[in-house]
Design a protein around this motif. Structure first.
Motif, short mmCIF file in Angstrom:
data_model
loop_
_atom_site.label_atom_id
_atom_site.label_comp_id
_atom_site.label_asym_id
_atom_site.label_seq_id
_atom_site.Cartn_x
_atom_site.Cartn_y
_atom_site.Cartn_z
N TRP A 42 0.80 -1.24 0.12
CA TRP A 42 0.11 -0.07 0.10
C TRP A 42 0.82 1.39 -0.13
O TRP A 42 0.36 2.37 -0.01
CB TRP A 42 -1.00 0.13 1.32
N GLU A 43 2.07 1.04 0.09
CA GLU A 43 3.02 2.22 -0.07
C GLU A 43 2.70 3.24 -1.20
O GLU A 43 2.54 4.53 -1.10
CB GLU A 43 4.44 1.98 0.08
N ILE A 44 2.73 2.82 -2.37
CA ILE A 44 2.50 3.51 -3.70
C ILE A 44 0.96 4.10 -3.45
O ILE A 44 0.99 5.48 -4.00
CB ILE A 44 2.54 2.60 -4.77
N PHE A 45 0.14 3.29 -2.91
CA PHE A 45 -1.42 3.88 -3.04
C PHE A 45 -1.31 5.06 -2.02
O PHE A 45 -2.11 6.36 -2.29
CB PHE A 45 -2.39 2.95 -2.51
N ASN A 46 -0.78 4.85 -0.94
CA ASN A 46 -0.64 6.12 0.11
C ASN A 46 -0.13 7.39 -0.51
O ASN A 46 -0.28 8.32 -0.11
CB ASN A 46 -0.08 5.64 1.33
N ILE A 47 0.75 6.99 -1.16
CA ILE A 47 1.55 8.46 -1.79
C ILE A 47 0.69 8.84 -3.17
O ILE A 47 0.66 10.21 -3.21
CB ILE A 47 3.19 8.03 -2.35
N ALA A 48 0.14 8.06 -3.91
CA ALA A 48 -0.42 8.46 -4.99
C ALA A 48 -1.73 9.25 -4.87
O ALA A 48 -2.29 9.88 -5.89
CB ALA A 48 -0.74 7.23 -6.12
N ILE A 49 -2.40 8.85 -3.69
CA ILE A 49 -3.66 9.69 -3.55
C ILE A 49 -3.51 11.06 -2.96
O ILE A 49 -4.45 11.66 -2.83
CB ILE A 49 -4.53 8.76 -2.63
N GLN A 50 -2.18 11.44 -2.76
CA GLN A 50 -2.13 12.74 -2.25
C GLN A 50 -2.42 13.93 -2.97
O GLN A 50 -3.08 14.94 -2.67
CB GLN A 50 -0.48 12.89 -1.75
N PRO A 51 -2.29 13.75 -4.27
CA PRO A 51 -2.68 14.85 -5.47
C PRO A 51 -4.25 15.21 -5.35
O PRO A 51 -4.74 16.35 -5.52
CB PRO A 51 -2.36 14.33 -6.74
N ALA A 52 -4.81 14.27 -4.95
CA ALA A 52 -6.61 14.40 -4.74
C ALA A 52 -6.53 15.56 -3.70
O ALA A 52 -7.39 16.46 -3.70
CB ALA A 52 -7.28 13.24 -4.16
N ALA A 53 -5.93 15.57 -2.57
CA ALA A 53 -6.24 16.45 -1.45
C ALA A 53 -5.49 17.82 -1.88
O ALA A 53 -6.11 19.05 -1.79
CB ALA A 53 -5.19 16.35 -0.09
N ILE A 54 -4.43 17.89 -2.73
CA ILE A 54 -3.71 19.01 -3.44
C ILE A 54 -4.89 19.58 -4.40
O ILE A 54 -5.13 20.93 -4.33
CB ILE A 54 -2.69 18.65 -4.23
#
Length: 267
Positions: A42-54
């Motif tokens: 889940w490491e990549i998932f946890n990083i990749a969803i950050q742009p949604a908050a941006i």
């Protein structure tokens, strides 16, 4: 629990915590541990969803970004200072991320480190709340002195330790350097745009070969949920810190960190 439900829950958690001084990365790591999933999956998932908050920040503050863009074309001092401050605050994280990226990535799987970071960070917030004396109002992000913007950027680097909280470090750091609460929070929000975008692009490019179509599907689900959640949370957060300050978040961090340590010890 299915991967889809987990993606939804983690997306909600990302949206809830990304801009609060409680560490979104730390919460995602602990949640993944609590759900019984392999952290590496889940490491990549946890990083990749950050742009949604941006994207939520861009939507909520679209007028500010639009005014700055127009101001740049007109060579307005305020717009130039706004962009300058964000760039100089962003630069230290770029250097540190490139130099120690592998070491930072290794720490992302350490749930015990997250718990201690939450506790120590909570104590630091209480100390800054007690001793810092920021003004009631300020000149906005473009009015922050260059030296202060550089110091905020250096403080942001501490948040590369999971559990520290990027938003917490930058907001409280700014307040310690004499920036008012509202400007400190908005500086942190706007600084997240280049910082989290850069970190996400770097990590996705680095692990591109390991991303599967199913990963992309889960990332899409988590991103949509995180975006909607962040839209609601950001405005509420600004209202809360303006009225009551950061102490509730500090005690929350300490409680979660202590509970996490107890759970990791006894499981």
């Amino acid at each position: 629990m299915t991967d889809t439900i987990a993606a939804i829950l983690l997306g909600i958690l990302e949206g809830l915590t990304e801009f609060l001084p409680v560490s979104s990365t730390g919460h995602l790591i602990l949640a993944t541990e609590l759900l019984g999933f392999d952290q590496s999956d889940w490491e990549i998932f946890n990083i990749a969803i950050q742009p949604a908050a941006i994207l939520a920040i861009v939507v909520l503050y679209w007028r500010t970004f639009w005014d700055v863009a127009k101001g740049l074309f007109g060579f307005e001092k305020g717009a130039i200072a706004f962009v300058r401050n964000l760039l100089v605050a962003f630069f230290p994280a770029v250097l540190l991320g490139l130099a120690f990226g592998d070491a930072i990535e290794t720490m992302l799987g350490n749930a015990v480190l997250v718990c201690w970071s939450l506790i120590i960070g909570g104590i630091a917030i209480l100390a800054i709340e007690r001793w810092a004396n920021p003004p009631a109002t300020g000149p906005g992000v473009g009015g922050v002195p260059l030296r202060t913007a550089i110091l905020i950027g250096l403080v942001q680097c501490v948040a590369m330790i999971p559990g520290v909280s990027r938003s917490g470090a930058t907001i409280l750091g700014a307040m310690a350097f004499g920036v008012d609460r509202k400007t400190a929070a908005e500086f942190s929000f706007f600084l997240a745009v280049p910082t989290l975008s850069g970190a996400t692009v770097y990590q996705l490019a680095k692990h591109a070969d390991a991303i599967t179509p199913r990963d992309l599907e889960l990332i899409g689900i988590g991103s949509v949920v995180g975006f909607v959640t962040a839209l609601v949370v950001v405005k509420l957060f600004v209202a809360v810190i303006t009225r009551v300050g950061f102490a509730p978040f500090a005690w929350y961090r300490i409680a979660v960190g202590a509970a996490g340590l107890a759970w990791l010890t006894l499981r």
